[in-house]
Structures are given as structure tokens and as C-alpha cells.
Design a protein around this motif. Structure first.
Motif, PDB file in Angstrom:
ATOM      1  N   ASP A 125       8.262   3.713  -8.124  1.00 29.23           N
ATOM      2  CA  ASP A 125       7.107   2.839  -8.317  1.00 29.23           C
ATOM      3  C   ASP A 125       7.587   1.452  -8.764  1.00 29.23           C
ATOM      4  O   ASP A 125       8.401   1.326  -9.695  1.00 29.23           O
ATOM      5  N   THR A 157       8.515   0.739  -4.145  1.00 34.50           N
ATOM      6  CA  THR A 157       7.256   0.393  -3.472  1.00 34.50           C
ATOM      7  C   THR A 157       7.031  -1.115  -3.510  1.00 34.50           C
ATOM      8  O   THR A 157       7.473  -1.800  -4.444  1.00 34.50           O
ATOM      9  N   LEU A 161       2.065   1.159  -8.149  1.00 37.69           N
ATOM     10  CA  LEU A 161       1.087   2.179  -7.752  1.00 37.69           C
ATOM     11  C   LEU A 161      -0.130   2.195  -8.665  1.00 37.69           C
ATOM     12  O   LEU A 161      -1.218   2.577  -8.240  1.00 37.69           O
ATOM     13  N   ARG A 177      -5.746   9.312 -10.185  1.00 38.73           N
ATOM     14  CA  ARG A 177      -5.585   8.663  -8.894  1.00 38.73           C
ATOM     15  C   ARG A 177      -4.503   7.592  -9.015  1.00 38.73           C
ATOM     16  O   ARG A 177      -4.065   7.244 -10.126  1.00 38.73           O
ATOM     17  N   ILE A 178      -4.075   7.059  -7.879  1.00 37.41           N
ATOM     18  CA  ILE A 178      -3.268   5.849  -7.860  1.00 37.41           C
ATOM     19  C   ILE A 178      -4.091   4.778  -7.151  1.00 37.41           C
ATOM     20  O   ILE A 178      -4.717   5.037  -6.120  1.00 37.41           O
ATOM     21  N   HIS A 180      -3.117   2.129  -5.597  1.00 35.02           N
ATOM     22  CA  HIS A 180      -2.528   1.566  -4.381  1.00 35.02           C
ATOM     23  C   HIS A 180      -1.793   2.653  -3.578  1.00 35.02           C
ATOM     24  O   HIS A 180      -0.568   2.619  -3.444  1.00 35.02           O
ATOM     25  N   PRO A 181      -2.533   3.609  -3.040  1.00 37.66           N
ATOM     26  CA  PRO A 181      -1.888   4.689  -2.280  1.00 37.66           C
ATOM     27  C   PRO A 181      -1.180   4.188  -1.025  1.00 37.66           C
ATOM     28  O   PRO A 181      -0.168   4.784  -0.614  1.00 37.66           O
ATOM     29  N   ASP A 182      -1.669   3.129  -0.408  1.00 32.57           N
ATOM     30  CA  ASP A 182      -1.026   2.623   0.810  1.00 32.57           C
ATOM     31  C   ASP A 182       0.400   2.164   0.546  1.00 32.57           C
ATOM     32  O   ASP A 182       1.273   2.285   1.420  1.00 32.57           O
ATOM     33  N   LEU A 184       2.490   3.538  -1.527  1.00 31.19           N
ATOM     34  CA  LEU A 184       3.306   4.755  -1.530  1.00 31.19           C
ATOM     35  C   LEU A 184       3.569   5.234  -0.108  1.00 31.19           C
ATOM     36  O   LEU A 184       4.710   5.566   0.258  1.00 31.19           O
ATOM     37  N   ILE A 233      -0.748  12.838  -6.195  1.00 30.23           N
ATOM     38  CA  ILE A 233       0.285  12.036  -5.528  1.00 30.23           C
ATOM     39  C   ILE A 233       1.027  12.852  -4.485  1.00 30.23           C
ATOM     40  O   ILE A 233       1.209  12.415  -3.336  1.00 30.23           O
ATOM     41  N   LEU A 236      -1.090  13.699  -1.410  1.00 29.50           N
ATOM     42  CA  LEU A 236      -1.259  12.560  -0.512  1.00 29.50           C
ATOM     43  C   LEU A 236      -0.112  12.464   0.494  1.00 29.50           C
ATOM     44  O   LEU A 236      -0.334  12.295   1.699  1.00 29.50           O
TER      45      LEU A 236
END
Length: 407
Positions: A125, A157, A161, A177-178, A180-182, A184, A233, A236
Motif C-alpha cells: 500500500d 500501489t 488504499l 472497505r478500502i 481505492h480498490p482500483d 489495488l 481485500i 476482491l
């Protein structure tokens, strides 16, 4: 307690993939032995972030997995059971399967293909501070040099995140949640394209808690506040790329506690939680979508599972429900009374047929009997009653007894 019918194992030719060089049907005839049985596979589940009395802390279900693996031929379980931060224990016949993938496996959508080795990529991260990032990289180098693990490359990344975590007010389990999943997913895709990795370790920077917020956990009580979003995480990544993935949180070290529970101690003996993740991913099975070209090439499928063991009040997961509704290939399901959680998804409430046992000692004994082809109830006092009689099918509206039918 629901009645239990123990069916003989269904013949299958796929369990031997835990031991690729060993034929599925092992028949050897000597003057001293006669062996001709297929291998026995068990699944052990302790869901993440639900405060399980055993398995809700820092790898404290690992002794159960070790004992169970000595009884069965193949053990399928997930990172929450096998991960113990700085500690781990290699078991040649255990398959390290991420939770989302385990559910898809149970539903018959995915198969498991055991491997000798994975190429592991490491995602860090961007929110991790420089010194803490160096600690993660030192673990990766140590795993490569001292254990020979195939950790081939890392990537940071492009955006932090921003991990968020909380406790679900309805269920009492941890989640999160995170933001900024995109970021990752882009990092994982880059590693896959550039380095051809086929397993991913993720280290996310988690918000630091006040000591008071984690004091119960350090005392062996309450729930793991990190575990729920860790599962989010890894789910995903596995859902998007169908490859093994596990997560290790990056945290600032806590002040030393003089009254630490042994169940939580594994997380306090080093700077990172990464060693167990790299060890597990190094030979985790690959996930194969059913009906693809690869599913007949040494894969294990849901119908190969002989037994499932889980906490008594955590029977509502997608994987457990799929196994319970598997028709003629339904495995023996064992619910452990001693392993309580914050959930209330009992077998009785869900209408599931399970065998209740008091503790994991009993559970492993039941599995040993089941593997041997023995009705577990025959090992208990006065549990075998006189055999019952089923009437024959009605003939012209009148049922006939078995005695008359064969006279």
C-alpha cells in the motif's frame, strides 16, 4: 440433534492431487497388508472476524489443523486457520484456500489444482510509511533466502488504499472497505503482466488503534477488528483474477503488554504479519473455473470432500450451505459446540443435518472413524439401537411387509 446417516465415500478419482505422484486408488497386496481405499479429504472452516473462541485470534486454530491433517489424507482450509503472523507450520497435505475461493469451490463453480510452487507477487500500500515498508521488504527477502520461497517481485500501489474498518452492528463481526480498490487491482494486474505471478500477497496500511480498542483482543477476548476487512481485500483480488491471495496488515507496533493472552501473542513478536502469508501462498492451489479445459487435469472438486468441520453457530456461510445441499455427495458436517462465535447461525435454525460434538478432540475422533468406514455412534455407549424396518412400496394401494415380499 438431527439424525445422522453416514454414507460410504463416493468413488472419485481426484483426491490424489494432494499427492500428485500417488495414484488415486492405492491397491497393494502383501503378506502383511491389504489397502484399497481412496484418499479422504476434510474441509475445516473458522470464518474470519467473528470472535471464534478457537480460531478468532492469532492462528490459534492452527493446532487443530495440524492434528486434523495427521488423520486425513487431504485437508482444505483457509488463511484464517493457518496464518499466525510471524508463525506458521508447513503441512504437506494441507491446501491453503482463500475464503471467497473456498465458497466457489463448495458451490461446484471452481476446482482446486494443487501445485508444487507459485510465483508470488507482493503488493504494498502506498500509504505505508518508509520504515514500515522496509520491514515488509526485509521479510520478503528473508523468506526468499532462508526458506527458498518464490517471492519474485513487489509493487507499490499508485494511490494509498485507505483502509477503513468497523464492526457490523447487526452481526457483531468485523468488516470494512478500502476507499481505492482500483489502485489495488491495477497493481495486481501489473505484477501479473510484468512478472507472470500467479499468487498475490497484499500488505495494506491499517489505521492504528488506541490501546484500549484492542485490549480485549490482546487478552484473548472479543473479536479481531482487522480480520473482516482483510477478507474484503483478499476477496476482491480473488474474485477479479481467480488466483490465490492473502493479506497482511501493516501497523505501528503496540506498546508491550505484561498480561498478553497466548492466543494473541503471535502478532506481537515481530514487525509484520507477512511471513505466514508468503509461506501459505508459495504452494497454495490454483483456482480453476469448472468446465474449463483444465478441470480434468489433476483437480479436486466439491464432490471429493468427505467431511466438513466448523463452529456450532457459524453454519450460515455460502460454502457451508453449498456443502449441506450437495445431494448425494453431501459430506459429513460436524459442528463443534465449544467453538462459540458472535454469530447465531446454528444448524437447527438453518435446518441443516449435522453431527454435534463437544470439542475438537471429539470432532477429530469422529473423522477418524468416518475415514475408517465406521459409524461414529458405534464408539459411544448405547448409541446403536436395533435395526429398523422400512415397509416395501404399496401394491394396489396396500403396503406389504418385507417378510411377505420375500416369502
Amino acid at each position: 440433534m438431527a439424525s445422522l446417516t453416514l454414507n460410504p465415500p463416493t468413488p472419485s478419482l481426484s483426491l490424489s492431487r494432494c499427492f500428485p505422484k500417488k495414484p488415486t486408488i492405492s491397491c497393494s497386496f502383501t503378506s502383511q497388508s491389504h489397502k484399497c481405499k481412496r484418499e479422504y479429504t476434510s474441509v475445516m472452516i473458522v470464518p474470519t472476524g467473528i470472535g471464534a473462541a478457537i480460531g478468532g485470534f492469532a492462528g490459534d486454530a492452527l493446532p487443530v489443523a495440524r492434528a486434523l491433517s495427521s488423520v486425513v489424507d487431504c485437508l482444505i482450509t483457509h488463511p484464517n486457520v493457518l496464518n499466525a503472523a510471524m508463525l506458521y507450520w508447513p503441512m504437506p497435505n494441507a491446501l491453503y484456500v482463500e475464503g471467497y475461493a473456498l465458497d466457489r469451490f463448495a458451490e461446484g463453480l471452481w476446482a482446486l489444482q494443487p501445485v508444487h510452487q507459485n510465483r508470488v507477487g507482493l503488493v504494498l500500500d502506498a500509504g505505508i510509511e518508509q520504515e514500515l515498508q522496509v520491514r515488509q521488504l526485509q521479510v520478503a527477502d528473508a523468506a526468499r533466502a532462508s526458506l527458498g520461497l518464490p517471492v519474485v517481485e513487489y509493487i507499490v500501489t499508485d494511490t494509498p488504499l485507505k483502509v477503513e474498518k468497523w464492526v457490523d452492528p447487526e452481526t457483531g463481526q468485523s468488516t470494512g472497505r478500502i476507499k481505492h480498490p482500483d489502485s489495488l487491482l491495477r497493481a495486481v494486474q501489473t505484477l501479473m503482466n510484468r512478472s507472470k505471478v500467479n499468487a498475490i500477497a497484499v500488505v495494506g496500511r491499517f489505521p492504528d488503534d488506541d490501546t484500549d480498542d484492542v485490549d480485549d483482543y490482546r487478552q484473548g477476548m472479543g473479536i479481531d477488528l482487522l480480520a473482516g476487512v482483510e477478507a474484503v481485500i483478499s476477496h476482491l483480488v480473488v474474485k477479479e483474477f481467480q488466483i490465490p491471495c492473502a493479506h497482511a496488515p501493516a501497523l505501528a507496533p503496540l506498546t508491550m503488554s505484561l498480561s498478553l493472552s497466548p492466543k494473541s501473542a503471535a502478532e506481537e513478536i515481530g514487525y509484520t504479519f507477512l511471513p505466514c502469508v508468503l509461506a501459505g501462498l508459495s504452494n497454495a492451489p490454483q483456482y480453476m473455473v469448472m468446465h474449463s479445459e483444465s478441470t480434468d487435469k489433476g483437480c479436486i472438486v466439491a464432490r471429493d470432500v468427505d467431511s466438513l468441520i466448523l463452529p456450532k453457530d457459524a453454519c450460515g456461510g455460502a460454502g457451508t450451505l453449498a456443502f449441506a445441499r450437495n445431494g448425494k455427495n453431501k459430506p459429513l458436517i460436524i459442528a463443534v459446540e465449544e467453538n462459540e462465535t458472535v454469530l447465531d447461525d446454528t444448524a437447527d435454525k438453518l435446518g441443516l443435518e449435522v453431527l454435534h460434538v463437544s470439542n475438537y478432540w471429539e470432532a477429530i475422533g469422529v473423522i477418524a472413524a468416518h475415514k475408517a468406514g465406521i459409524d461414529p455412534y458405534s464408539l459411544r455407549r448405547n448409541k446403536i439401537l436395533n435395526i429398523g424396518c422400512t415397509p416395501c412400496m404399496p401394491v394396489n394401494g396396500h403396503s406389504i411387509s418385507r417378510e411377505r415380499a420375500i416369502s
